[in-house]
Design a protein around this motif. Sequence first.
Motif, mmCIF file in Angstrom:
data_model
loop_
_atom_site.group_PDB
_atom_site.id
_atom_site.type_symbol
_atom_site.label_atom_id
_atom_site.label_comp_id
_atom_site.label_asym_id
_atom_site.label_seq_id
_atom_site.Cartn_x
_atom_site.Cartn_y
_atom_site.Cartn_z
ATOM 1 N N ASP A 249 0.807 -1.219 0.000
ATOM 2 C CA ASP A 249 0.000 0.000 0.000
ATOM 3 C C ASP A 249 0.841 1.271 0.000
ATOM 4 O OD1 ASP A 249 -2.332 -1.543 0.143
ATOM 5 O OD2 ASP A 249 -2.149 -1.712 2.328
ATOM 6 N N CYS A 250 2.084 1.159 -0.416
ATOM 7 C CA CYS A 250 2.955 2.345 -0.383
ATOM 8 C C CYS A 250 2.499 3.368 -1.422
ATOM 9 C CB CYS A 250 4.406 1.938 -0.642
ATOM 10 S SG CYS A 250 4.696 1.264 -2.283
ATOM 11 N N SER A 251 2.833 4.604 -1.168
ATOM 12 C CA SER A 251 2.435 5.691 -2.057
ATOM 13 C C SER A 251 3.455 5.856 -3.178
ATOM 14 C CB SER A 251 2.325 6.999 -1.268
ATOM 15 O OG SER A 251 3.597 7.370 -0.748
ATOM 16 N N ARG A 252 3.054 6.639 -4.171
ATOM 17 C CA ARG A 252 3.982 6.937 -5.273
ATOM 18 C C ARG A 252 5.214 7.668 -4.757
ATOM 19 N NH1 ARG A 252 6.301 5.184 -9.609
ATOM 20 N NH2 ARG A 252 7.140 6.867 -10.927
ATOM 21 N N LYS A 253 5.021 8.502 -3.758
ATOM 22 C CA LYS A 253 6.148 9.233 -3.178
ATOM 23 C C LYS A 253 7.147 8.276 -2.542
ATOM 24 C CE LYS A 253 7.191 12.966 0.090
ATOM 25 N NZ LYS A 253 6.616 13.951 1.052
ATOM 26 N N GLU A 254 6.639 7.261 -1.844
ATOM 27 C CA GLU A 254 7.527 6.276 -1.222
ATOM 28 C C GLU A 254 8.299 5.483 -2.275
ATOM 29 O OE1 GLU A 254 5.614 4.664 2.835
ATOM 30 O OE2 GLU A 254 4.207 4.621 1.140
ATOM 31 N N ILE B 270 9.263 -11.532 -6.593
ATOM 32 C CA ILE B 270 10.594 -11.988 -6.998
ATOM 33 C C ILE B 270 10.487 -12.999 -8.134
ATOM 34 C CG2 ILE B 270 12.646 -13.248 -6.243
ATOM 35 C CD1 ILE B 270 12.187 -12.058 -3.445
ATOM 36 N N LEU B 271 9.564 -13.947 -8.015
ATOM 37 C CA LEU B 271 9.420 -14.968 -9.056
ATOM 38 C C LEU B 271 8.981 -14.346 -10.378
ATOM 39 C CD1 LEU B 271 7.678 -17.867 -7.069
ATOM 40 C CD2 LEU B 271 10.107 -17.519 -7.523
ATOM 41 N N PRO C 227 6.010 -2.209 -5.149
ATOM 42 C CA PRO C 227 5.033 -2.543 -4.104
ATOM 43 C C PRO C 227 4.655 -4.023 -4.249
ATOM 44 C CG PRO C 227 4.365 -0.614 -5.391
ATOM 45 C CD PRO C 227 5.478 -1.260 -6.126
ATOM 46 N N ALA C 228 4.827 -4.792 -3.201
ATOM 47 C CA ALA C 228 4.659 -6.240 -3.311
ATOM 48 C C ALA C 228 3.571 -6.728 -2.376
ATOM 49 C CB ALA C 228 5.974 -6.952 -2.998
ATOM 50 N N GLY C 229 2.480 -7.230 -2.946
ATOM 51 C CA GLY C 229 1.485 -7.899 -2.135
ATOM 52 C C GLY C 229 2.029 -9.206 -1.590
ATOM 53 N N SER C 230 2.831 -9.885 -2.411
ATOM 54 C CA SER C 230 3.561 -11.086 -2.002
ATOM 55 C C SER C 230 5.005 -10.908 -2.416
ATOM 56 C CB SER C 230 2.967 -12.336 -2.666
ATOM 57 O OG SER C 230 3.845 -13.440 -2.542
#
Length: 712
Positions: A616-621, A656-657, A648-651
């Motif tokens: 859920d990170c922002s574009r700024k992050e 990575i895969l 941004p990774a939900g998993s």
Amino acid sequence: MLDVTLGLAILLTGGMFFAKIAQLFSLPSVTGFILAGLILGPSGFSVITADTVGHNLDHFIQIALMLIAFGIGEHIEIRRLGKIAKQVGYICFGQAAATFFLVALSTLVLSWALNIGKPFVHHGVLALLLGAVALANAPAAILHMVRELDARGPFTSILMAVIALGDGLAIATFGIVISITHQMVSPEDISLYSGALGSIYEIGGSLAIGAATGLLTDIVLHKTHNRGEMLTTGLALLLLCGELTRVLALSPLLAGMTAGFILINREERDIRLFRILNGFEPPIYVLFFTLAGVHLDLSMLKLAGWIGAAYFTTRFCGKYLGSWMGSHLAGASQTVKKYIALGLFPQAGIAIGLVFVINSDPLLVPWAEEITPIVLAGVVLAEIFGPIFAKKAFLQANETTAPMNKQQSQNPENSLPGLLFSRSDELHLMPWASDTLYPSANPKGVVIFGAANYATVRGLARVATILAHEFEALPLSVRIIVPGSKWNMANPNEDSLFLPETDEVKSLGYPLLTETIQGEPIPGLIQAVRENSTKALVLGYPLGRNPLTIQKIVEKVAASVTCPVVVVRFIGTFACDRILVPILSPDELELLLPVLDAMATARQPTITLMQLLHADCSRKEIMSAEEQLHQWLSMNLLETTTFPLAVPAGSRLEAILQEARHHDLIIMKAVRRRGLNKLFLGSLAAAVVTNCHNPVFTVYPGKASPPPKKTG
């Protein structure tokens, strides 16, 4: 009485289990779902039946049909169909006409020959009804396969449009045939005029409610911006549409397709709801197809008889000949001419729904008893073999763009023969094509690698030599001689133990140091590291499907030595031209830097630094993280082609895969955890090693050196 919740769990688990088995045979998941239903239903162990929870789950079928119909509407975008509209029209009407004619004619002839005593009207009604039902396709199966294979291209667009328009035509034809058969059965009660009005009411009413739903959904989507709100309101409107058409005796399928058609063809073209529903559909699809299998009774194959065999055969012939003629008249490509019919072969939900309509019609009860086993027998065969043919069509059309499916089809370990007969002792080591590495005139230590497995020793020797070149050290091969083995310290052929790695290190331009130690592996490796000025220790995961069998050894050694430990997972071809470096924090790069520098110096690869952020990170992050990676690269790896990437990774594992498919090698930091920490927190590096089909370097930090003792 089986609990409904338990029934859901059994259906979902069984469906996914058999889907995985089907994939081992290179079959589509849909076939596995249906087979699961057959085994769980009356034809198998009768775990799920109408007497237990079967009818209690029927509402899931209604939800699934509405979502399927809505998804089909997305594929009838007028702007995209402009160039293929002629082909779609010719193929759609060609296959419909040929199928109806062949099925009806064969049914009429066989029914008359087998039931001579019955009036001709009986044979005519049976022929018309089966001809109309035969037009129905299986949009759910094809739509699920399109999403599973990520199929895209002109062939896929034409096929989905033909299926969507074809099912609309099938529903319209069925309505007209019902009116005609009513006229034939009781001409004094129902006029042709009233029958035609009934058909117009069903088709027109369904189109009107579907159009209204599409327009209302478009308005609501413009007022909502949160994904959760869009999913809730969109699903509510679609279910309301389905229930309204059911109450008014209209077609929810036709209404659902119309709603999707309206939404996708609006000037604003808002596709967010389609994409959100894509994530909501999978469990509904599993339930739908598994329940479809539960409702299929294999005993129907016996009851169908010769007419059932004729229905199945002539339907396939009609689909094939009609679509071929239509595509030929429209000037379609050879791919469409050859393979479009294979995607039209499956038949399921709509056909079963039409049979239910016949069964509920009081005037058609005498024919329902014959039609039900014939159609259901055809559905059983079409749903088992149809998805196989359809998948072949997508593969032959070369429009399956999903990287995972391509990788699975190319990787023999993902097929059943590969699982049973593939070797686990193979390592494909590309010949050294870079410049020769020259050792330092004054080596400052060694890089040790374990030589326990002949299958991986050449690869470990190469990695150790590359690291030794970076550390201005020499590679040292250590073999632990376990007491009681055929080798011992006095063996005159000891030099033959190191022949493979000696040859590999020599090909890179380095000499090889060797050492044998008598004892157990863990204390032996620790002893070798402590007795030498060791810059790094290189170990190898065993080849095969369970590489983590030496994890305890690795962790104990890494916890006891002060140098970094690099553990290499070899799989497939070992190359290192494109390297992926996944990290959770830039702090990890300090540990990985010597390894990255070594690879950059030896091979000049392209290196991607991928920082995994929270979902859920922002574009700024994201921009801040990429800027931090830029700053780190501005001071390191200056002569190497690098790409900073913040994701941004939900998993984390899945991210990575996904990225690893575009790289040759993964290098990442491993974290040492023990006891409950390891049990509950897990290990990202271990998960990557287990699931990735790329070679992986996991780098363990050595234990901190004790502070010097104070004197005086």
